[in-house]
Design a protein around this motif. Structure first.
Motif, PDB file in Angstrom:
ATOM      1  N   LYS A   2       6.936  -8.574  -4.847  1.00 41.94           N
ATOM      2  CA  LYS A   2       8.372  -8.773  -4.957  1.00 41.94           C
ATOM      3  C   LYS A   2       8.687  -9.651  -6.154  1.00 41.94           C
ATOM      4  O   LYS A   2       7.982 -10.595  -6.455  1.00 41.94           O
ATOM      5  CB  LYS A   2       8.924  -9.440  -3.702  1.00 41.94           C
ATOM      6  CG  LYS A   2       8.861  -8.559  -2.461  1.00 41.94           C
ATOM      7  CD  LYS A   2       9.488  -9.282  -1.298  1.00 41.94           C
ATOM      8  CE  LYS A   2       9.429  -8.458  -0.036  1.00 41.94           C
ATOM      9  NZ  LYS A   2      10.013  -9.164   1.105  1.00 41.94           N
ATOM     10  N   THR A   3       9.773  -9.339  -6.807  1.00 39.06           N
ATOM     11  CA  THR A   3      10.247 -10.191  -7.887  1.00 39.06           C
ATOM     12  C   THR A   3      11.742 -10.028  -8.014  1.00 39.06           C
ATOM     13  O   THR A   3      12.273  -8.939  -7.837  1.00 39.06           O
ATOM     14  CB  THR A   3       9.576  -9.843  -9.224  1.00 39.06           C
ATOM     15  OG1 THR A   3      10.217 -10.576 -10.257  1.00 39.06           O
ATOM     16  CG2 THR A   3       9.654  -8.361  -9.538  1.00 39.06           C
ATOM     17  N   LYS A   4      12.417 -11.099  -8.298  1.00 35.88           N
ATOM     18  CA  LYS A   4      13.863 -11.047  -8.459  1.00 35.88           C
ATOM     19  C   LYS A   4      14.263 -10.545  -9.839  1.00 35.88           C
ATOM     20  O   LYS A   4      15.408 -10.231 -10.091  1.00 35.88           O
ATOM     21  CB  LYS A   4      14.457 -12.441  -8.238  1.00 35.88           C
ATOM     22  CG  LYS A   4      14.495 -12.865  -6.780  1.00 35.88           C
ATOM     23  CD  LYS A   4      15.470 -12.030  -5.988  1.00 35.88           C
ATOM     24  CE  LYS A   4      15.652 -12.590  -4.593  1.00 35.88           C
ATOM     25  NZ  LYS A   4      16.617 -11.817  -3.813  1.00 35.88           N
ATOM     26  N   ASP A  71      15.889  -8.014  -0.183  1.00 35.50           N
ATOM     27  CA  ASP A  71      14.457  -8.243  -0.351  1.00 35.50           C
ATOM     28  C   ASP A  71      13.787  -8.434   1.006  1.00 35.50           C
ATOM     29  O   ASP A  71      12.686  -8.972   1.106  1.00 35.50           O
ATOM     30  CB  ASP A  71      14.184  -9.428  -1.276  1.00 35.50           C
ATOM     31  CG  ASP A  71      14.776 -10.730  -0.774  1.00 35.50           C
ATOM     32  OD1 ASP A  71      15.353 -10.745   0.335  1.00 35.50           O
ATOM     33  OD2 ASP A  71      14.664 -11.748  -1.483  1.00 35.50           O
ATOM     34  N   ASP A  72      14.443  -7.962   2.071  1.00 36.79           N
ATOM     35  CA  ASP A  72      13.855  -8.024   3.407  1.00 36.79           C
ATOM     36  C   ASP A  72      12.778  -6.967   3.617  1.00 36.79           C
ATOM     37  O   ASP A  72      11.978  -7.076   4.556  1.00 36.79           O
ATOM     38  CB  ASP A  72      14.934  -7.822   4.482  1.00 36.79           C
ATOM     39  CG  ASP A  72      15.858  -9.019   4.624  1.00 36.79           C
ATOM     40  OD1 ASP A  72      15.556 -10.072   4.027  1.00 36.79           O
ATOM     41  OD2 ASP A  72      16.879  -8.900   5.326  1.00 36.79           O
ATOM     42  N   LEU A  73      12.775  -5.924   2.806  1.00 33.15           N
ATOM     43  CA  LEU A  73      11.835  -4.816   2.955  1.00 33.15           C
ATOM     44  C   LEU A  73      10.561  -5.103   2.163  1.00 33.15           C
ATOM     45  O   LEU A  73      10.507  -6.067   1.383  1.00 33.15           O
ATOM     46  CB  LEU A  73      12.498  -3.524   2.480  1.00 33.15           C
ATOM     47  CG  LEU A  73      13.797  -3.155   3.214  1.00 33.15           C
ATOM     48  CD1 LEU A  73      14.453  -1.947   2.570  1.00 33.15           C
ATOM     49  CD2 LEU A  73      13.533  -2.908   4.690  1.00 33.15           C
ATOM     50  N   PRO A  74       9.525  -4.285   2.321  1.00 32.47           N
ATOM     51  CA  PRO A  74       8.276  -4.540   1.587  1.00 32.47           C
ATOM     52  C   PRO A  74       8.434  -4.551   0.069  1.00 32.47           C
ATOM     53  O   PRO A  74       7.601  -5.119  -0.633  1.00 32.47           O
ATOM     54  CB  PRO A  74       7.371  -3.390   2.041  1.00 32.47           C
ATOM     55  CG  PRO A  74       7.873  -3.039   3.400  1.00 32.47           C
ATOM     56  CD  PRO A  74       9.355  -3.217   3.327  1.00 32.47           C
ATOM     57  N   THR A  75       9.479  -3.913  -0.449  1.00 34.02           N
ATOM     58  CA  THR A  75       9.773  -3.976  -1.875  1.00 34.02           C
ATOM     59  C   THR A  75      11.263  -4.218  -2.054  1.00 34.02           C
ATOM     60  O   THR A  75      12.068  -3.859  -1.188  1.00 34.02           O
ATOM     61  CB  THR A  75       9.358  -2.681  -2.596  1.00 34.02           C
ATOM     62  OG1 THR A  75       9.687  -2.780  -3.989  1.00 34.02           O
ATOM     63  CG2 THR A  75      10.066  -1.476  -2.021  1.00 34.02           C
ATOM     64  N   THR A 318       9.240   4.779   3.907  1.00 30.54           N
ATOM     65  CA  THR A 318       8.902   3.495   4.534  1.00 30.54           C
ATOM     66  C   THR A 318       9.226   2.310   3.634  1.00 30.54           C
ATOM     67  O   THR A 318       9.071   1.162   4.050  1.00 30.54           O
ATOM     68  CB  THR A 318       7.408   3.460   4.886  1.00 30.54           C
ATOM     69  OG1 THR A 318       6.636   3.578   3.677  1.00 30.54           O
ATOM     70  CG2 THR A 318       7.046   4.603   5.827  1.00 30.54           C
ATOM     71  N   ASN A 319       9.662   2.598   2.390  1.00 38.08           N
ATOM     72  CA  ASN A 319       9.987   1.546   1.419  1.00 38.08           C
ATOM     73  C   ASN A 319       8.797   0.632   1.163  1.00 38.08           C
ATOM     74  O   ASN A 319       8.938  -0.584   1.020  1.00 38.08           O
ATOM     75  CB  ASN A 319      11.197   0.735   1.889  1.00 38.08           C
ATOM     76  CG  ASN A 319      12.385   1.618   2.186  1.00 38.08           C
ATOM     77  OD1 ASN A 319      12.894   2.299   1.305  1.00 38.08           O
ATOM     78  ND2 ASN A 319      12.817   1.639   3.441  1.00 38.08           N
ATOM     79  N   THR A 320       7.623   1.242   1.106  1.00 40.30           N
ATOM     80  CA  THR A 320       6.398   0.502   0.842  1.00 40.30           C
ATOM     81  C   THR A 320       5.796   0.959  -0.479  1.00 40.30           C
ATOM     82  O   THR A 320       6.069   2.064  -0.963  1.00 40.30           O
ATOM     83  CB  THR A 320       5.369   0.707   1.964  1.00 40.30           C
ATOM     84  OG1 THR A 320       5.134   2.116   2.142  1.00 40.30           O
ATOM     85  CG2 THR A 320       5.866   0.114   3.270  1.00 40.30           C
ATOM     86  N   ILE A 321       4.976   0.104  -1.061  1.00 43.32           N
ATOM     87  CA  ILE A 321       4.327   0.409  -2.325  1.00 43.32           C
ATOM     88  C   ILE A 321       2.830   0.196  -2.187  1.00 43.32           C
ATOM     89  O   ILE A 321       2.364  -0.548  -1.320  1.00 43.32           O
ATOM     90  CB  ILE A 321       4.882  -0.462  -3.470  1.00 43.32           C
ATOM     91  CG1 ILE A 321       4.801  -1.955  -3.116  1.00 43.32           C
ATOM     92  CG2 ILE A 321       6.295  -0.068  -3.812  1.00 43.32           C
ATOM     93  CD1 ILE A 321       5.250  -2.879  -4.229  1.00 43.32           C
ATOM     94  N   ALA A 322       2.076   0.880  -3.034  1.00 45.08           N
ATOM     95  CA  ALA A 322       0.623   0.752  -3.041  1.00 45.08           C
ATOM     96  C   ALA A 322       0.138   0.919  -4.470  1.00 45.08           C
ATOM     97  O   ALA A 322       0.903   1.307  -5.367  1.00 45.08           O
ATOM     98  CB  ALA A 322      -0.011   1.798  -2.128  1.00 45.08           C
TER      99      ALA A 322
END
Length: 385
Positions: A2-4, A71-75, A318-322
């Motif tokens: 995560k980054t703003k 930013d509550d989600l994995p990304t 799923t709003n996920t990253i890999a």
């Protein structure tokens, strides 16, 4: 990660151009405002949506953007919609999370951010820009870049350093324009954004803007290629860019863009932050281009070219990253990252790009397999196929 302040951000391809229409402001508003429950007619929503009406002191605001970010989600995740002719908006299909919601649009400045969750109905207050300069901070980069003054057709072919400063190798205005647009500078840079139309403080000590630009394009690991590209156009190119930023610094403003209208107001933009702050996204693939219904709602695969040795993978469901590591076939090929030509105003002397595989051009086949082009060994060790 995560980054703003993401440098590697992706939108679904169909929405990318629409997003480019909304410029990046000079500053983001961080204040929170209380939500106002909406009783506007004609807005049909469910527990995954947020909807309401946007108004300002001028009344309903049509063709402006409503942005929800969390930013509550994995990304880091955001969604953007456009208001209709009555100022109504509907933010559909939001994942469960707390969202900051605000209004952005041409003729406005960003409104205060309102905290909300899906299932709420709320109205938003847009803020009219106090002056033309404040409004222009949100204009597209292309509008600012349109202030660049291209040499006249009559000045081509160029006559070189002892003539008009344009390289004799540039035979016509169209070739010059190609080099400062998609065939050159714009291939990598969003020229016209706030970071480029303003001169960073690191370069403020030079006597002239031409000297500042000459130093600027030497920054970072791409400094050599940027310097060569401008040198290939002749000294007139540096003069042109220096004049452009000088006029902007003196207060010149770009043409006012039109707000979205018609079908443009149906666009919904979803964004995810992926990869790392020092990586840049060169390519992505989400389907078999011969069969564009393949892999619907499936994972999206990126290519980071010179910046990192992995494939970023986004799952939009799923709003996920890999990350899928990639590495040369030759285990002994592990080159040192190139050194910056000169200090960067953002990363200093750090060599932020360290890829050895230089992945390009990912493709998805009919079986959902991902294919990439990548460097497998040292360039001088290519076999005699």
């Amino acid at each position: 990660m995560k980054t703003k302040t993401p440098l590697s951000r992706i939108t679904l391809a169909a929405c990318l151009l629409a997003l480019a229409a909304c410029g990046q402001p000079e500053q983001e508003t961080s204040a929170q405002a209380e939500p106002v429950v909406s009783d506007a007619p004609g807005i049909s929503s469910d527990q995954n949506d947020i909807g309401g009406v946007v108004t300002s002191t001028d009344g309903p605001e049509a063709g402006v953007w409503v942005i929800a970010e969390t930013d509550d989600l994995p990304t880091l995740y955001s969604k953007t919609v456009v208001t209709d002719e009555d100022g109504r908006y509907l933010m559909p299909d939001l994942p469960a999370a707390q969202y900051d919601i605000w209004v952005r649009g041409y003729g406005l400045v960003d409104s205060e951010k309102v905290n909300a969750v899906p299932g709420q109905s709320l109205d938003l207050n847009a803020v009219i820009a106090p002056d033309a300069a404040a409004a222009a901070a949100y204009y597209p980069a292309g509008n600012w870049y349109s202030l660049l003054e291209i040499p006249a057709r009559s000045e081509f072919p160029g006559t070189g350093a002892d003539g008009n400063g344009i390289s004799p190798n540039i035979h016509n205005q169209a070739d010059f324009m190609r080099r400062v647009s998609s065939g050159g500078c714009l291939a990598c840079h969003q020229l016209g954004n706030a970071a480029i139309r303003n001169i960073p403080g690191l370069f403020s000590g030079y006597d002239t803007s031409i000297e500042a630009w000459d130093r600027r394009v030497r920054s970072g690991q791409a400094g050599g290629s940027m310097s060569r590209a401008l040198a290939g156009m002749g000294g007139r190119a540096l003069q042109m860019y220096a004049d452009w930023t000088d006029r902007i610094a003196a207060g010149e403003l770009p043409p006012v863009p039109e707000r979205p209208s018609g079908l443009e107001r149906n666009v919904v933009i979803t964004q995810w932050d992926w990869a790392d702050p020092t990586a840049y996204l060169h390519d992505l693939v989400s389907t078999d281009r011969r069969d564009p219904t393949r892999n619907a709602y499936g994972k999206i695969y990126g290519a980071l070219e010179n910046s990192a040795d992995y494939l970023p993978v986004l799952d939009p469901q799923t709003n996920t990253i890999a990350q899928i590591p990639v590495f040369p076939e030759d285990p002994d090929y592990n080159p040192e990252p190139s050194r910056p030509m000169a200090e960067s105003p953002y990363w200093g002397d750090e060599p932020i790009w360290d890829a050895s595989t230089t992945v390009h051009n990912p493709m998805l086949d009919q079986d959902g397999r991902v294919w990439i082009t990548a460097r497998a060994r040292a360039p001088q060790d290519v076999p005699a196929f």
